[in-house]
Design a protein around this motif. Structure first.
Motif, PDB file in Angstrom:
ATOM      1  N   ASP A  93       0.826  -1.213   0.000  1.00  0.00           N
ATOM      2  CA  ASP A  93       0.000   0.000   0.000  1.00  0.00           C
ATOM      3  C   ASP A  93       0.857   1.257   0.000  1.00  0.00           C
ATOM      4  OD1 ASP A  93      -2.212  -1.576   0.028  1.00  0.00           O
ATOM      5  OD2 ASP A  93      -2.726  -1.246   2.128  1.00  0.00           O
ATOM      6  N   TYR A 129      -2.144   1.886  -7.404  1.00  0.00           N
ATOM      7  CA  TYR A 129      -3.245   0.977  -7.724  1.00  0.00           C
ATOM      8  C   TYR A 129      -4.029   1.441  -8.956  1.00  0.00           C
ATOM      9  CZ  TYR A 129      -2.435  -1.339  -3.255  1.00  0.00           C
ATOM     10  OH  TYR A 129      -1.876  -2.042  -2.219  1.00  0.00           O
ATOM     11  N   TYR A 145      -4.487  -1.000 -12.192  1.00  0.00           N
ATOM     12  CA  TYR A 145      -5.786  -1.493 -12.635  1.00  0.00           C
ATOM     13  C   TYR A 145      -6.161  -0.935 -14.012  1.00  0.00           C
ATOM     14  CZ  TYR A 145      -6.894  -3.800  -8.199  1.00  0.00           C
ATOM     15  OH  TYR A 145      -6.904  -4.649  -7.123  1.00  0.00           O
ATOM     16  N   GLY A 187      -6.347  -1.130  -2.606  1.00  0.00           N
ATOM     17  CA  GLY A 187      -6.084  -2.080  -3.675  1.00  0.00           C
ATOM     18  C   GLY A 187      -7.056  -3.246  -3.713  1.00  0.00           C
ATOM     19  N   PHE A 220      -4.815  -6.794  -3.910  1.00  0.00           N
ATOM     20  CA  PHE A 220      -4.117  -6.635  -5.183  1.00  0.00           C
ATOM     21  C   PHE A 220      -3.172  -7.801  -5.466  1.00  0.00           C
ATOM     22  CE2 PHE A 220      -0.588  -4.887  -7.788  1.00  0.00           C
ATOM     23  CZ  PHE A 220      -1.330  -4.622  -8.934  1.00  0.00           C
TER      24      PHE A 220
END
Length: 882
Positions: free
Chosen positions: A9, A14, A18, A53, A66
């Motif tokens: 994190d 993120y 994505y 995430g 994630f």
């Protein structure tokens, strides 16, 4: 998070991650939604928290963090996914440096080798292959494979240990040769050689009585080996993996670079279900292996050095070009990977990226490179400067088109692309490029006749480039245009469109054909018909509301093609309109500086401007240089409004064919022949009227010639030049005669003559403002006896400038015509004023010979009471300055 274990994190972007894989993305900075990549998602059922995430698929009712997303996306477990994420972001801790240990090697003997390869031991001993003890200890043994050369020099050798571990003998660096070099004399007698990778396949082929040479690894094949192969027909064996692809590609590249002149073929044992000749022999036995190797060699594919890419099997089946992956890298359908010695393959970029073409700009000398990447099942191509592709800060611009390059992997992608180019320098196709249309060296013309010439344009010019294509059918276009060519005005506008490519050949200047008159005459429809010769008329046309810079760039792009500008009235009373017209006609853009302190490339062009409007392009105050570049066509080109309306539809449905046909025929004719026809046409156009000036006559001549050529090549479908006196020739002369007559009626009076007439009118219309008793502002005085008007220079200049004339140019014109008096000073300089006594002082005036423009002074000034100058006359002016 476990102690000492990095929290992703803290550093993972993120949103960028994505976005690189999710389609239909929407994001508010905190939450991202899109189509789930794990099933055929028709709606946006996927969401991700951009702070943590965590992801979720509402359709399938599952989700995770994630790490789990990465693991499922790439088909690996969570532990490996976590490592790859850390590695991508540079957070994977490297093991502490330790003192290198002695290699942990295992013994390997001749007996083991002969057993595994099923060779007689005596066969190998004759080749000098034997077992020796290693210096690491009495118990460690290795297989010694000696590399003799045909010159009988001190040999180098290779050590083979257990588990296929190899080491070279000391001082072998720079001395590597082909395994079997000493057997080249007998190989040359056979005229061919099989190249394989490594010694075991070489031993197998020798045992089976084939002439073979072993390459000690693809990376070790070098220029020194090539001369010994000259005169041989080479058969390169390719193993069915990426290593085999690299092997063939590297050998072929070196052979080409070093000028190898023999024939080269590639063959493989893959068709027999095995990797290499050694495996084939172990599987089938000697007799069957010999038969199959012979059959494979008979069916071998010849390699063309000029097209190496076609002989390299593709890692991706539909790739635009097949490239050799550089050492340490691999590209596949699912992305670009880097090979690490300990970690194996690691994903670098989710989209496969290739360099598919090098472009050398013939206009500027700059080199660009075409980058292709696969996204959503399609290959996307785009051309970039080399400085963009090979710089980590700028390569991120590929992301705008969908490539999954980010600030995190940019540096690795630059390393990959640099290595990819170096490995495939002779394989990546090359082409010349240009950023403009029109004539190019080598008898090429864009659009339609490029011959390996690429049009390299970036937005927004790509919109103009995209307009040059074909639509509908050629026959439908001809059927729509032919009936209207019976009208001279329509025919002339269209002929001007065809004439633009002839300017370079005939050495003529640029012109503007201006079709003006009342609305509803079909002027815009005729313009669209003329532009449909080259492409989509709607996209090839702008209007006079465009800026001067936009028109300059458009003219520079459509070099040797017409430029269409509609609706002159949109320019209003634009004072810059004359400059715009002159710029287009001059063929040169404005010089501009660049950010480096130098000059930008100056735009130049050859064109015929096709303009329309309800007003003419010049007025009685337009400078002669502008008027000489304009050919006027007054009135509607169509018989009625219905015909014009139908042309709008036809020009939009069928276009782009005639230009290709016209240029195709023109390329078959020698320039000298075209010039001779132009001169013959010019003689006839001059005979139509001796009143045409030379500039207008040349313009009409080149357009008439274009009409004759278009009539023969495009509408009649015949080849060759139209002869003088032929139907096409006579129709062109008839069209020119009608338009020439109109040009003579509409031609403008010289701007200087208009300026002189303005001065006469100005004097006569302001008679009360002359003399010592002038009413209001005094403009000077008039000597009625001599017919001279004496004008204050400053007030005359103001009047001329207000009327749109150039005072200095007008003054010089009048002096040359003896309309005004001049004086030469003691220093030899010319003055355009004279000293006259007026109201008790000497004052400088412009002495204007008014009697040249009146029958008599008394009649011209009839009804006026002009008084002789008196020493007592008073005036509020102190005199004018020159």
């Amino acid at each position: 998070m476990e102690a000492g274990r990095p929290d992703i994190d803290d550093f993972v972007n993120y949103e960028a991650e994505y976005r690189s894989v999710i389609k239909g993305v929407k994001s508010d900075g905190r939450k991202l939604t899109g189509r789930c990549p794990f099933h055929d998602d028709k709606k946006n059922s996927f969401s991700a928290d951009l702070q943590t995430g965590k992801w979720n698929c509402f359709t399938e009712g599952r989700g995770g963090n994630f790490i789990s997303f990465w693991a499922e996306l790439y088909g690996i477990d969570n532990t490996e996914a976590y490592k790859q994420i850390l590695d991508k972001y540079g957070r994977l801790k490297e093991p502490e440096a330790q003192k290198p240990e002695a290699p942990k090697l295992k013994s390997y003997t001749l007996a083991e080798y002969t057993f595994s390869k099923r060779f007689p031991e005596d066969f190998l001993k004759e080749l000098g292959v034997k077992t020796e003890r290693d210096r690491y200890g009495d118990k460690l043994q290795f297989l010694k494979i000696i590399y003799h050369n045909e010159e009988g020099e001190k040999p180098i050798f290779r050590k083979r240990y257990g588990d296929k571990e190899f080491r070279w003998s000391s001082k072998s660096s720079g001395k590597l040769i082909l395994y079997g070099d000493w057997r080249l004399p007998e190989i040359r007698k056979m005229g061919l050689a099989i190249l394989v990778e490594g010694e075991s396949d070489t031993h197998t082929l020798w045992y089976l009585k084939f002439p073979a040479l072993g390459v000690p690894g693809a990376a070790n094949f070098n220029a020194r080996m090539v001369p010994k192969l000259q005169g041989l027909k080479l058969y390169i064996h390719q193993e069915p993996d990426q290593g085999g692809q690299t092997f063939v590609g590297k050998i072929c590249r070196v052979l080409k670079e070093e000028g190898f002149t023999g024939e080269v073929y590639s063959w493989s044992c893959e068709q027999f279900g095995v990797k290499d000749p050694s495996d084939l022999y172990l599987k089938e036995g000697a007799e069957e292996a010999i038969k199959k190797i012979h059959s494979a060699m008979n069916a071998a594919e010849k390699i063309n050095f000029d097209d190496l890419a076609s002989s390299i099997p593709g890692a991706i089946k539909d790739a635009p070009v097949n490239l050799i992956p550089p050492d340490g890298w691999m590209y596949r359908e699912n992305g670009v990977f880097r090979r690490y010695q300990k970690k194996g393959m690691a994903l670098v970029c989710r989209t496969p990226v290739l360099l598919t073409r090098r472009l050398k700009n013939i206009d500027t000398g700059d080199e660009k490179i075409e980058v292709s990447f696969k996204r959503d099942g399609k290959w996307i191509r785009s051309v970039y400067p080399r400085s963009t592709v090979f710089t980590s800060k700028s390569i991120i611009s590929l992301a705008d088109l969908g490539c999954t390059v980010t600030s995190e992997n940019a540096r690795q992608m630059v390393s990959y692309l640099s290595a990819l180019e170096a490995e495939n320098f002779d394989i990546i196709p090359t082409a010349e490029s240009t950023s403009t249309l029109g004539w190019k060296p080598g008898g090429r013309f864009l659009p339609g006749h490029e011959k390996n010439l690429v049009l390299d344009v970036r937005p927004p010019m790509d919109r103009l480039a995209g307009a040059c294509h074909t639509k509908g059918s050629f026959n439908d276009w001809k059927e729509a245009m032919a009936p209207h060519r019976s009208r001279a005005k329509f025919r002339f506008v269209m002929a001007a469109s065809f004439a633009a490519p002839l300017l370079k050949i005939t050495g003529q200047r640029n012109y503007i054909v201006n079709n003006w008159g009342n609305s509803l005459g079909g002027k815009t429809a005729a313009l669209k018909a003329a532009l449909s010769v080259w492409g989509d008329p709607e996209r090839l046309m702008v209007n006079f509301n465009a800026t001067k810079v936009a028109l300059e760039r458009m003219a520079g792009f459509f070099n040797d093609m017409p430029v269409g500008i509609d609706e002159r009235q949109l320019a209003g009373k634009n004072e810059d309109l004359g400059n715009i017209v002159y710029m287009i006609a001059s063929g040169t853009g404005r010089a501009r500086g660049d950010k480096t302190g130098g000059l930008q490339a100056n735009s130049t062009w050859r064109t015929i401007g096709l303009t329309t409007g309800e007003e003419p392009l010049y007025t009685d105050r337009t400078q002669a240089g502008v008027g000489n570049r304009i050919l006027q066509v007054f009135g509607g080109p169509f018989a009625d409004e219905a015909d014009a309306e139908a042309m709008y539809q036809q020009a939009a449905l069928n276009f782009g064919w005639a230009g290709e046909v016209f240029i195709g025929n023109l390329l078959k004719i020698k320039n000298k022949t075209v010039v001779e026809s132009y001169k013959a046409m010019a003689d006839e156009v001059h005979a139509l009227s001796g009143e045409l000036n030379g500039s207008h006559a040349a313009g009409f001549s080149v357009i008439a010639l274009a009409d004759a050529l278009a009539d023969r090549w495009v509408f009649e479908g015949k080849a060759g030049m139209p002869e003088k006196g032929s139907s096409s020739w006579q129709q062109a002369i008839g069209m020119a005669a009608e338009i020439v007559k109109e040009q003579l009626e509409e031609r403008p009076i010289d701007a200087n003559e208009n300026a002189v007439q303005f001065i006469v009118d100005w004097i006569l219309s302001n008679r009360s403002q002359f003399g010592s008793k002038a009413v209001g502002q005094c403009l000077g005085f008039i000597d009625s006896d001599k017919g001279k008007a004496y004008l204050y220079p400053s007030l005359l200049n103001q009047a001329l400038e207000k009327a749109g004339f150039n005072p200095d140019k007008t003054r010089r014109h009048m002096a040359g015509k003896n309309i005004i008096a001049t004086q030469v000073t003691s220093k030899g300089t010319k003055r355009y004023t004279v000293l006259k006594w007026f109201v008790d002082r000497m004052v400088r005036f412009v002495e204007f010979d008014l009697k040249q423009f009146c029958e008599t002074t008394e009649e011209g000034l009839k009804g006026q009471e002009w008084k002789q100058l008196s020493m007592d006359d008073k005036t509020p002016f102190d005199g004018g300055a020159e």
